[in-house]
Design an enzyme around this catalytic site. Structure first.
Site, PDB file in Angstrom:
ATOM      1  N   CYS B  83       0.824  -1.209   0.000  1.00 41.35           N
ATOM      2  CA  CYS B  83       0.000   0.000   0.000  1.00 41.35           C
ATOM      3  C   CYS B  83       0.858   1.259   0.000  1.00 41.35           C
ATOM      4  CB  CYS B  83      -0.939  -0.004   1.201  1.00 41.35           C
ATOM      5  SG  CYS B  83      -1.583  -1.639   1.571  1.00 41.35           S
ATOM      6  N   CYS B 206     -12.881   0.583   8.522  1.00 40.91           N
ATOM      7  CA  CYS B 206     -12.001   0.129   7.437  1.00 40.91           C
ATOM      8  C   CYS B 206     -12.098   1.039   6.215  1.00 40.91           C
ATOM      9  CB  CYS B 206     -12.404  -1.275   6.987  1.00 40.91           C
ATOM     10  SG  CYS B 206     -12.677  -2.452   8.321  1.00 40.91           S
ATOM     11  N   SER B 207     -10.964   1.215   5.525  1.00 35.83           N
ATOM     12  CA  SER B 207     -10.993   1.916   4.243  1.00 35.83           C
ATOM     13  C   SER B 207     -11.597   0.974   3.204  1.00 35.83           C
ATOM     14  CB  SER B 207      -9.587   2.343   3.846  1.00 35.83           C
ATOM     15  OG  SER B 207      -8.713   1.225   3.845  1.00 35.83           O
ATOM     16  N   LYS B 329     -10.153   6.501   4.475  1.00 39.63           N
ATOM     17  CA  LYS B 329     -11.468   6.093   4.955  1.00 39.63           C
ATOM     18  C   LYS B 329     -12.596   6.626   4.065  1.00 39.63           C
ATOM     19  CE  LYS B 329     -14.510   4.433   7.573  1.00 39.63           C
ATOM     20  NZ  LYS B 329     -15.260   4.284   6.323  1.00 39.63           N
ATOM     21  N   HIS B 333      -9.303   4.118  -1.078  1.00 40.80           N
ATOM     22  CA  HIS B 333      -7.940   3.599  -0.961  1.00 40.80           C
ATOM     23  C   HIS B 333      -7.602   2.659  -2.119  1.00 40.80           C
ATOM     24  CE1 HIS B 333      -4.237   2.188   0.620  1.00 40.80           C
ATOM     25  NE2 HIS B 333      -4.670   1.242   1.414  1.00 40.80           N
TER      26      HIS B 333
END
Lengths: 132, 385
Positions: B83, B206-207, B329, B333
């Site tokens: 990431c 969670c994203s 968020k 992402h």
């Protein structure tokens, strides 16, 4: 997973085989080719005790592919008596009753399989250590 | 080393971009970036992408993206650090310009995650963890961050409400960002009313899974002046660090050591301390991550990330705004694009072009992009010169 890959990892998964650095004594699980503490490249194989304490845990409710039938299940980080940490499932218990600091012990368990006729994978899981 | 300026930024909308392919997304971001820069000169391309192989069945992006960006036979490189691939791409482009290898270096971050099912996307993301000693045991990324969240709550007394406040704040910021995937306000009840994923985390901690691309064009400060750019935004510091790939092997699972070290290295290079920074874009892949990153960067003391968030320190009008873009968020992402998109937001803020989410008098920014459960981290310091 390929057969050769699982065969290669069997000593770690089946009997918690680790390496002890011949120079500084650091225990490594999984084994490595160079000690991260002293750069030594010589080790002696040892088997870990499998006894430890729960450092933290989570209850997986939305499981990754292949683990759906198991959910909800607990996964934790365990600090073993040898002062090294390992991540594993915590099984044979109601996950809602677990607490950080609980004593746990390793067991040899079925993990997953490649379909109905494929390989079956075994590995370590941990269970609450009730001292029996 | 030569001083490096960012003269162009470009982003696609983040979201479920059903009508756009991997190559469309990368090229759209690059074209917007070149338009913003006012030049089409590119001496090298660096592409940050985590896993086009697993998400799209496509490797060799150096050729594909360079080809579809006009096929000028431009030197191109793909870099990967899960990431943190996007941040790493910007750093590589920086080194191209700073070293004199390129006068104009383009960095593109891209990820097209919705061409596979949710299960396949989860599997692709899980490859950022240790496959043999983490994923094999049935843990996924929400699970790994849940392990940190549980331990953080146990040791520091961080509350469920404080985690929720990170999401509430970031969704508020994202509601002001036209690029955001989920630009809607939420409440703490939205978070704890959503599906339980891995205790103590809910879906809204969670994203999301996102398609998106972002690009930045770098050149020397001298060239930027010649082009008449005003204000000139420079990259004054970069820090990169790695840590164990397995969460459990860290000295302390509550210290993001790679973030701490990358931050120290970037600030040292820029000749600054964290107190000199006006705002930050950080890698809030999960709500707990933003709290732990604040602590690792020294914005607050260890254990104070939750209370500081609750007190409004990191709000848009707080003393140290974090994630004015809405963060991972709310903005979304697309993993390989995230690090580049953070730089796009920082530049937008430093230029004073952020509209309703503009931070007053922002002159110095920090962007923090992280791989896996903290196994790698890339940090940039940006300033107005």
């Amino acid at each position: 997973m390929e057969v050769a890959k699982h065969w290669r990892e069997a000593p770690e998964r089946y009997r918690l085989e680790a390496s002890k650095c011949n120079k500084c004594g650091k225990i490594l699980f999984p084994s490595r080719l160079i000690c991260p503490q002293c750069d030594c490249e010589e080790f002696t194989k040892i088997n870990l005790s499998g006894k430890g304490t729960l450092v933290t845990y989570t209850i997986i409710r939305t499981a990754p592919p292949g683990f759906g039938d198991l959910a909800p299940y607990a996964v934790g980080i365990i600090e073993l008596e040898e002062k090294i940490r390992i991540l594993a499932q915590i099984t044979d218990c109601n996950p809602d009753t677990l607490n950080i600091g609980d004593k746990v012990i390793s067991k040899f368990r079925r993990m997953s399989e490649d379909g109905k006729t494929g390989m079956i994978y075994y590995s370590y899981k941990f269970v609450p250590d009730v001292g029996v | 080393m030569r001083d490096v300026a960012i003269i162009g930024i470009g982003m696609t909308k983040f979201g479920e971009l059903w009508e756009k392919s991997l190559r469309d997304i990368a090229v759209e971001a690059a074209l917007k970036c070149m338009k913003d820069a006012g030049t089409k000169r590119i001496d090298s391309i660096t592409i940050g992408c985590m896993s086009s192989g697993l998400f799209n069945g496509q490797e060799h992006l150096a050729s594909m993206i360079s080809d579809y960006l006009g096929n000028k036979h431009t030197p191109a490189t793909r870099v990967e650090s899960a990431c943190a691939s996007g941040g790493l791409a910007v750093r590589t482009a920086f080194m191209e310009v700073a070293s004199g290898m390129s006068e104009y270096a383009l960095a593109i971050g891209v990820e097209k995650m919705n061409d596979v099912s949710g299960d396949k996307a989860t599997e692709a993301l899980a490859t950022a963890a240790d496959g043999d000693y983490e994923a094999f045991h049935g843990i996924n990324f929400p699970g790994l961050y849940a392990l940190m969240a549980k331990a953080h709550m146990h040791k520091y007394g961080t509350t469920r409400d404080q985690l929720s406040q990170v999401a509430v704040k970031n969704h508020h910021n994202g509601s002001l960002n036209p690029h955001a995937q989920f630009p809607m306000e939420i409440t703490k009840n939205t978070v704890t009313g959503s599906a339980r994923v891995a205790d103590p985390l809910y879906l809204f901690d969670c994203s999301p899974v996102t398609d998106g691309g972002a690009a930045v064009l770098l050149t020397t400060v001298e060239e930027a002046r010649k082009l008449g750019k005003q204000p000139i935004v420079v990259i004054s510091g970069i820090g990169v660090a790695t840590d164990t790939i397995q969460l459990c092997q860290r000295k302390d699972i509550l210290t993001l050591e790679a973030v701490k070290l990358a931050g120290e290295r970037a600030l040292k290079m820029a000749g600054k301390t964290i107190r000199d920074i006006d705002f930050a874009e950080v890698h809030d892949c999960f709500t707990i991550a933003e709290i732990m990153v604040m602590e690792a960067l020294g914005i607050v003391e260890p254990g104070q990330g939750g209370p500081a968030t609750e007190s409004g320190l990191t709000a848009l009008d707080g003393k140290f705004p974090i994630n004015p873009s809405g963060g991972l968020k709310s903005k979304g992402h697309p993993v390989g694009a995230t690090g580049v998109a953070q730089i796009c937001e920082a530049v937008t803020q430093l230029r004073g072009e952020a509209g309703k989410r503009q931070i007053n008098n922002a002159k110095t920014a920090l962007t923090q992009n992280m791989g896996g459960s903290g196994g790698s981290c890339v940090i940039h310091i940006l300033e107005v010169k």
